[in-house]
Enzyme design. Structure first.
Site, PDB file in Angstrom:
ATOM      1  N   GLY A 179      -3.476 -34.469  29.799  1.00  0.00           N
ATOM      2  CA  GLY A 179      -3.224 -33.918  31.121  1.00  0.00           C
ATOM      3  C   GLY A 179      -2.645 -34.640  32.086  1.00  0.00           C
ATOM      4  O   GLY A 179      -2.256 -34.071  32.888  1.00  0.00           O
ATOM      5  N   GLU A 229      -6.532 -37.927  24.624  1.00  0.00           N
ATOM      6  CA  GLU A 229      -5.248 -37.365  23.934  1.00  0.00           C
ATOM      7  C   GLU A 229      -4.016 -36.940  24.627  1.00  0.00           C
ATOM      8  O   GLU A 229      -3.851 -35.844  25.013  1.00  0.00           O
ATOM      9  CB  GLU A 229      -5.680 -36.297  22.922  1.00  0.00           C
ATOM     10  CG  GLU A 229      -6.530 -35.110  23.643  1.00  0.00           C
ATOM     11  CD  GLU A 229      -6.971 -34.341  22.419  1.00  0.00           C
ATOM     12  OE1 GLU A 229      -7.309 -34.629  21.374  1.00  0.00           O
ATOM     13  OE2 GLU A 229      -7.239 -33.092  23.174  1.00  0.00           O
ATOM     14  N   PRO A 230      -3.180 -38.258  25.281  1.00  0.00           N
ATOM     15  CA  PRO A 230      -2.298 -37.771  26.093  1.00  0.00           C
ATOM     16  C   PRO A 230      -0.834 -37.233  25.075  1.00  0.00           C
ATOM     17  O   PRO A 230      -0.831 -37.985  24.132  1.00  0.00           O
ATOM     18  CB  PRO A 230      -1.841 -38.954  26.728  1.00  0.00           C
ATOM     19  CG  PRO A 230      -2.409 -40.057  25.921  1.00  0.00           C
ATOM     20  CD  PRO A 230      -3.544 -39.467  25.400  1.00  0.00           C
ATOM     21  N   GLY A 231      -0.167 -36.353  25.740  1.00  0.00           N
ATOM     22  CA  GLY A 231       0.851 -35.816  25.095  1.00  0.00           C
ATOM     23  C   GLY A 231       1.993 -36.241  26.085  1.00  0.00           C
ATOM     24  O   GLY A 231       2.896 -37.039  25.676  1.00  0.00           O
ATOM     25  N   ARG A 232       2.355 -35.485  27.188  1.00  0.00           N
ATOM     26  CA  ARG A 232       3.389 -35.512  27.924  1.00  0.00           C
ATOM     27  C   ARG A 232       3.616 -36.879  28.765  1.00  0.00           C
ATOM     28  O   ARG A 232       4.639 -37.480  28.462  1.00  0.00           O
ATOM     29  CB  ARG A 232       3.185 -34.780  29.464  1.00  0.00           C
ATOM     30  CG  ARG A 232       4.189 -34.537  30.024  1.00  0.00           C
ATOM     31  CD  ARG A 232       3.821 -33.629  31.254  1.00  0.00           C
ATOM     32  NE  ARG A 232       3.065 -32.415  30.842  1.00  0.00           N
ATOM     33  CZ  ARG A 232       3.710 -31.199  30.775  1.00  0.00           C
ATOM     34  NH1 ARG A 232       4.941 -31.167  30.940  1.00  0.00           N
ATOM     35  NH2 ARG A 232       2.721 -29.997  30.359  1.00  0.00           N
ATOM     36  N   TYR A 285       8.238 -22.049  32.904  1.00  0.00           N
ATOM     37  CA  TYR A 285       7.281 -22.472  33.846  1.00  0.00           C
ATOM     38  C   TYR A 285       7.973 -22.803  35.213  1.00  0.00           C
ATOM     39  O   TYR A 285       7.005 -23.269  36.032  1.00  0.00           O
ATOM     40  CB  TYR A 285       6.697 -23.736  33.454  1.00  0.00           C
ATOM     41  CG  TYR A 285       5.931 -24.047  32.243  1.00  0.00           C
ATOM     42  CD1 TYR A 285       5.030 -23.294  31.718  1.00  0.00           C
ATOM     43  CD2 TYR A 285       6.632 -24.874  31.164  1.00  0.00           C
ATOM     44  CE1 TYR A 285       4.364 -23.444  30.415  1.00  0.00           C
ATOM     45  CE2 TYR A 285       6.042 -25.021  29.857  1.00  0.00           C
ATOM     46  CZ  TYR A 285       5.097 -24.182  29.582  1.00  0.00           C
ATOM     47  OH  TYR A 285       4.531 -24.322  28.288  1.00  0.00           O
ATOM     48  N   CYS A 313      22.825 -15.919  27.017  1.00  0.00           N
ATOM     49  CA  CYS A 313      23.043 -14.766  27.739  1.00  0.00           C
ATOM     50  C   CYS A 313      21.695 -14.322  28.314  1.00  0.00           C
ATOM     51  O   CYS A 313      20.966 -13.299  27.839  1.00  0.00           O
ATOM     52  CB  CYS A 313      23.355 -13.769  26.493  1.00  0.00           C
ATOM     53  SG  CYS A 313      25.211 -13.925  26.265  1.00  0.00           S
ATOM     54  N   GLU A 314      21.338 -14.974  29.304  1.00  0.00           N
ATOM     55  CA  GLU A 314      20.198 -14.795  30.133  1.00  0.00           C
ATOM     56  C   GLU A 314      20.644 -15.071  31.496  1.00  0.00           C
ATOM     57  O   GLU A 314      20.743 -16.243  31.551  1.00  0.00           O
ATOM     58  CB  GLU A 314      19.230 -15.269  29.514  1.00  0.00           C
ATOM     59  CG  GLU A 314      17.692 -15.138  29.761  1.00  0.00           C
ATOM     60  CD  GLU A 314      16.993 -14.106  29.101  1.00  0.00           C
ATOM     61  OE1 GLU A 314      17.561 -13.529  28.158  1.00  0.00           O
ATOM     62  OE2 GLU A 314      15.980 -13.658  29.366  1.00  0.00           O
ATOM     63  N   TYR A 360       7.674 -31.135  25.272  1.00  0.00           N
ATOM     64  CA  TYR A 360       7.634 -29.789  25.397  1.00  0.00           C
ATOM     65  C   TYR A 360       9.125 -29.349  25.548  1.00  0.00           C
ATOM     66  O   TYR A 360       9.423 -28.289  26.129  1.00  0.00           O
ATOM     67  CB  TYR A 360       6.803 -29.224  26.514  1.00  0.00           C
ATOM     68  CG  TYR A 360       5.286 -29.733  26.332  1.00  0.00           C
ATOM     69  CD1 TYR A 360       4.291 -29.387  25.091  1.00  0.00           C
ATOM     70  CD2 TYR A 360       4.627 -30.773  27.045  1.00  0.00           C
ATOM     71  CE1 TYR A 360       3.161 -29.987  24.900  1.00  0.00           C
ATOM     72  CE2 TYR A 360       3.561 -31.225  26.888  1.00  0.00           C
ATOM     73  CZ  TYR A 360       2.617 -30.902  25.840  1.00  0.00           C
ATOM     74  OH  TYR A 360       1.515 -31.205  25.925  1.00  0.00           O
TER      75      TYR A 360
HETATM   76  C1  LIG Z   1      -5.892 -29.953  23.365  1.00  0.00           C
HETATM   77  C2  LIG Z   1      -5.057 -30.625  23.947  1.00  0.00           C
HETATM   78  N1  LIG Z   1      -5.232 -32.042  23.974  1.00  0.00           N
HETATM   79  C3  LIG Z   1      -4.026 -32.535  24.724  1.00  0.00           C
HETATM   80  C4  LIG Z   1      -3.167 -31.792  25.220  1.00  0.00           C
HETATM   81  C5  LIG Z   1      -1.816 -32.856  25.853  1.00  0.00           C
HETATM   82  O1  LIG Z   1      -1.752 -32.645  27.127  1.00  0.00           O
HETATM   83  P1  LIG Z   1      -0.727 -33.381  28.072  1.00  0.00           P
HETATM   84  O2  LIG Z   1       0.410 -33.407  27.228  1.00  0.00           O
HETATM   85  O3  LIG Z   1      -0.681 -32.875  29.364  1.00  0.00           O
HETATM   86  O4  LIG Z   1      -1.305 -34.890  28.140  1.00  0.00           O
HETATM   87  C6  LIG Z   1      -2.943 -30.604  25.161  1.00  0.00           C
HETATM   88  C7  LIG Z   1      -1.721 -29.773  25.840  1.00  0.00           C
HETATM   89  O5  LIG Z   1      -1.842 -29.000  26.563  1.00  0.00           O
HETATM   90  C8  LIG Z   1      -4.197 -29.920  24.508  1.00  0.00           C
HETATM   91  O6  LIG Z   1      -4.011 -28.675  24.737  1.00  0.00           O
END
Ligand SMILES: Cc1ncc(COP(=O)(O)O)c(C=O)c1O
Length: 450
Positions: free
Chosen positions: A261, A303-306, A347, A374-375, A403
């Site tokens: 997050g 568990e970071p993604g972004r 978003y 086309c939007e 994303y």
């Molecule tokens: C369960 C879970 N973990 C981790 C993440 C990664 O979040 P972020 O990309 O904001 O770090 C998400 C994305 O929403 C998620 O749903």
């Protein structure tokens, strides 16, 4: 004074999630943007456009910063897992795995990609609010951890886990509000994800009787693109409370997963915490809560993604047509748009852009960067500041690693772009550009229609 794109060049020693351009970004003698030692114009000449350009150094640095920060600030064991929904492909999963990270997956497809990329099954955590029976069986067969989301899933798993006990974590909805877009908020009680914590006693009682399900830990995730410290720290305290309660039911819990997050900087108005500061705050909150509960700090998973992948990537487009609406605005159209970056239309996400071969030129024009779909809503950037540009110039949109590709589509039958990994002047294709043949690969024309 009118500014130029030079303002986006990264500062020395900062965190990847606090920079708009990747860490290796520089401007060469031709006033062109270079990333990973490759000039953007030469990359587009070689690989075409639109093109996702991933800087290996930035990605690895983010992974290392997360890992090192947990080791520095948290007294217990820690594991960082990459939330691969941000961008799940072989090369990115391989790079984060090679940095010692585990992987969070949310589908059979993500799971198999992570395994193929070299992730160890014990370091894969399978999330999702509606995993199919076939997906649950796949995770069991491969020996991955399953993050159980709801009652249906727990009951299904207890019928599937016959051969040997299955390791599970429980996802709970903490009821913590945070300030982000409602589509990416997940921790509030009215969320489709996770168990309702008001039924936690019932849940723990049920699990304490299920010998074939081994509950190794608890999980929560409050949302994405969060800048505040407090919600994550509040979450840590709530989770320690649940964890202590789980022990009173005799559950063998040994890990707490605090989710991801942490936000990133898309524009100069965004001010996310650094990876180091975020980890420090969460680690301190966990440690304090453990102390209060007389608990030895358990293994922690984040568990970071972004914040791992977003700022390592830019998308290069070629500028095409433009349209002046007198007294209102000028549209500048590029050769991609909502199919390669659906975030603005989904978003209302805000991005910046730079003219890749005019980096120090003063930004004297305000334009609307439109996609080619086309939007009418297919606008990548409203009120973009740019120097004067010509059709054929290259426009770079930074911070497109998270994303974007993973949410890309073939809307209007537009092939998905290629992605290249750059490092030390080399560029390697990590995802091929789709072809028109790819687009009809799964179409069928029944015999009777021919
Ligand atoms: C369960 C879970 N973990 C981790 C993440 C990664 O979040 P972020 O990309 O904001 O770090 C998400 C994305 O929403 C998620 O749903």
């Amino acid at each position: 004074m009118t500014s130029s794109a030079l303002q986006y060049l990264p500062a020395r020693g900062s965190a990847p999630n606090q920079e708009i351009l990747p860490l290796t970004a520089r401007v060469n003698d031709q006033d062109s943007l270079e990333i990973g030692g490759c000039s953007i114009d030469s990359l587009v000449q070689k690989h075409g456009s639109p093109l996702y350009i991933v800087d290996e150094v930035t990605l690895r640095t983010a992974a290392q910063q997360y890992k090192q920060a947990w080791q520095k600030y948290y007294p217990g064991e820690s594991l960082v897992i990459y939330a691969s929904k941000a961008w799940n492909c072989l090369a990115i999963c391989h790079i984060v795995t090679s940095e010692g990270l585990g992987i969070d997956v949310v589908s059979g497809g993500e799971l198999l990609t992570a395994l193929q990329a070299g992730a160890k099954p014990q370091q894969i955590y399978f999330h999702g609010n509606n995993k199919g029976v076939n997906e649950l069986q796949l995770a069991i067969d491969k020996g991955c951890n399953i993050v159980v989301d709801n009652w249906w899933e727990i009951e299904t798993l207890s019928t599937l886990a016959t051969a040997q006990p299955v390791s599970i974590m429980l996802r709970l909805t903490p009821g913590i509000e945070c300030h982000t877009h409602e589509y990416i908020r997940t921790g509030h009680l009215d969320s489709k994800f996770g168990f309702d914590p008001t039924r936690i006693d019932e849940l723990f009682t049920y699990l304490s009787k299920q010998t074939q399900l081994r509950c190794i830990g608890l999980h929560a995730h409050i949302g994405s693109q969060i800048f505040e410290q407090q919600p994550h720290q509040d979450l840590a305290a709530v989770m320690v409370g649940w964890f202590t309660k789980a022990h009173t039911y005799g559950l063998p819990v040994s890990e707490i997963n605090v989710g991801g997050g942490l936000g990133v900087k898309y524009t100069e108005n965004d001010d996310p915490q650094s990876i180091d500061t975020w980890v420090q705050g969460v680690a301190a909150a966990l440690e304090a809560a453990c102390k209060e509960a007389s608990l030895t700090p358990p293994r922690v998973i984040s568990e970071p993604g972004r914040s791992l992948v977003a700022n390592s990537c830019v998308t290069a487009y070629t500028i095409g047509s433009n349209k002046e609406v007198p007294g209102i605005r000028r549209y500048l159209a590029v050769d991609g748009g909502m199919s390669d970056n659906p975030r603005p239309i989904t978003y209302q996400s805000v991005y910046r852009c730079v003219a890749a071969t005019k980096m120090s030129a003063p930004c004297t024009e305000i334009v609307t960067v439109a996609g080619k779909h086309c939007e009418s809503g297919d606008v990548l950037i409203h009120n973009a500041s740019l120097p004067p540009t010509q059709p054929g110039d290259i426009l770079v949109v930074p911070v497109t690693g998270a994303y974007n590709y993973s949410m890309a589509s073939n809307y209007n039958r537009i092939p998905r772009p290629a992605a290249v990994l750059v490092k030390d002047g080399n560029s390697d294709v990590i995802i091929d550009r789709e072809t028109y043949a790819d687009l009809v690969k799964h179409d069928q024309l029944p015999e009777r229609l021919r």
